[in-house]
Design an enzyme around this catalytic site. Structure first.
Site, short mmCIF file in Angstrom:
data_model
loop_
_atom_site.label_atom_id
_atom_site.label_comp_id
_atom_site.label_asym_id
_atom_site.label_seq_id
_atom_site.Cartn_x
_atom_site.Cartn_y
_atom_site.Cartn_z
N ASN A 9 0.81 -1.36 -0.02
CA ASN A 9 -0.01 -0.12 -0.15
C ASN A 9 0.81 1.18 -0.08
OD1 ASN A 9 -1.75 2.04 0.56
ND2 ASN A 9 -2.18 1.40 2.55
N TRP A 10 0.97 1.83 -1.18
CA TRP A 10 2.11 3.00 -1.28
C TRP A 10 1.35 3.95 -0.70
CZ3 TRP A 10 4.05 2.48 -7.16
CH2 TRP A 10 4.69 1.48 -7.29
N LYS A 11 0.16 4.18 -0.24
CA LYS A 11 -0.48 5.56 0.35
C LYS A 11 -0.22 6.65 -0.60
CE LYS A 11 -0.27 3.15 4.93
NZ LYS A 11 -0.11 3.16 6.15
N HIS A 94 -9.48 0.95 4.96
CA HIS A 94 -8.08 1.21 5.46
C HIS A 94 -8.36 2.19 6.78
CE1 HIS A 94 -3.99 2.65 6.59
NE2 HIS A 94 -3.77 1.29 5.88
N GLU A 96 -6.97 4.71 8.02
CA GLU A 96 -6.64 5.88 7.55
C GLU A 96 -8.02 6.60 6.74
OE1 GLU A 96 -3.00 5.41 5.49
OE2 GLU A 96 -2.07 4.94 7.35
N GLU A 166 -5.12 -4.87 10.53
CA GLU A 166 -4.03 -3.88 10.90
C GLU A 166 -4.47 -3.08 12.09
OE1 GLU A 166 -2.44 -2.61 6.62
OE2 GLU A 166 -3.84 -1.39 7.39
N GLY A 172 2.75 2.54 10.84
CA GLY A 172 3.65 3.60 10.73
C GLY A 172 4.36 3.85 11.89
N SER A 212 3.72 -1.96 10.47
CA SER A 212 5.14 -1.97 10.77
C SER A 212 5.85 -3.43 10.45
CB SER A 212 5.43 -1.39 12.21
OG SER A 212 4.91 -0.23 12.31
N GLY A 233 3.14 -1.14 4.22
CA GLY A 233 3.04 0.40 4.11
C GLY A 233 4.29 0.76 3.49
N GLY A 234 5.14 1.46 4.76
CA GLY A 234 6.20 2.02 4.52
C GLY A 234 7.19 1.01 3.71
P1 13P Z 1 3.10 0.42 7.66
O1 13P Z 1 3.59 -0.75 7.09
O2 13P Z 1 3.76 1.73 7.28
O3 13P Z 1 3.04 0.52 9.38
O4 13P Z 1 1.41 0.66 7.30
C1 13P Z 1 0.79 -0.51 7.05
C2 13P Z 1 -0.60 -0.23 6.46
O5 13P Z 1 -1.19 0.68 6.86
C3 13P Z 1 -0.86 -0.86 5.15
O6 13P Z 1 -2.02 -0.82 4.76
#
Ligand code: 13P
Length: 249
Positions: A9-11, A94, A96, A166, A172, A212, A233-234
């Protein structure tokens, strides 16, 4: 046997050139991962990333969609549009989006339905806030998210869903759920599904861990009996990290 999946997920990251480079790097470096790899770039870069991925086994997903088929919804993106770009997966719900865009389980239920109607696989996200875990209501919270957003589906429809657990406090933050916490929740989710749809369907649903997850902890997490991969994510923004995570089975 259920599918192993690693989705990135590149956000709201990368520009067009960075997105193309990242996708090219992943396509070039991927070896025979046992997992289905899915890249979820920002909307404007989906077409370019699809083009890069089309000669590989890597699939493309979107990070969101609108619940309506089409119409006067300025700034929104429909599932039909995503289909026309070669998208096969959409991340739905998600945390967010729940937090910053006030998405409710009821709205997510509608998004799931419209995805399935267009043969798109929803990657449905669930997970508790830290305060909810501290108050020991994390199981109830996750159960409610799943029940309210997904349990209107019939068994055939439900069996097409991917679930991503999640925990919000792990997203994050660099704080990962411990293997025990992840396994306990994934097992619980499978039990909730089993009670509603039966053991065969529950046993076949892929449940991904997100929060994470990185190249150092993926192996331990993916080895857990009820963890079938990750939503990253990251660490999905770096070719070497994402490839190393995809090889962690
Ligand atoms: P991180 O891997 O950056 O914690 O993010 C997880 C995430 O929200 C994937 O959708």
């Amino acid at each position: 046997m259920r599918k192993k999946i690693v989705a990135g997920n590149w956000k709201m990251n990368t520009d067009l050139n960075q997105a193309i480079d990242l996708a090219k790097g992943i396509v070039a470096a991927q070896s025979n991962s046992v997992a289905q790899l899915i890249l979820c770039p920002p909307f404007p870069f989906i077409q370019a990333v699809s083009e890069v991925c089309k000669s590989s086994l890597i699939a493309v997903g979107a990070q969101n969609c609108n619940k309506n088929k089409n119409g006067a919804f300025t700034g929104e993106v429909s599932v039909q549009m995503l289909v026309s770009l070669g998208v096969n997966y959409v991340i739905v719900g998600h945390s967010e989006r729940r937090t910053y865009f006030n998405e409710t389980n009821q709205e997510l239920a509608e998004k799931v339905v419209i995805c399935l109607e267009q043969n798109i696989t929803p990657i449905f996200c669930c997970g508790e806030q830290l305060s909810e875990r501290n108050n020991n209501i994390h199981f109830n919270v996750v159960q409610t998210q799943i029940q309210e957003a997904l349990f209107q589906l019939n068994a055939e429809e439900f069996s097409k869903i991917i679930i991503a657990y999640e925990p919000v406090w792990a997203i994050g933050t660099g704080v990962t759920a411990t293997p025990a916490q992840a396994q306990e929740m994934h097992q619980f989710i499978r039990k909730v599904i089993s009670e509603n749809y039966g053991k065969a369907i529950a046993d076949n649903i892929s449940i991904l861990y997100g929060g994470s997850c990185n190249a150092s902890n993926a192996k331990e997490l993916f080895a857990l009996p009820d963890v079938d991969g990750g939503l990253i994510g990251g660490a999905s923004l770096k070719v070497t990290d994402f490839i190393s995570i995809s090889a962690s089975f």
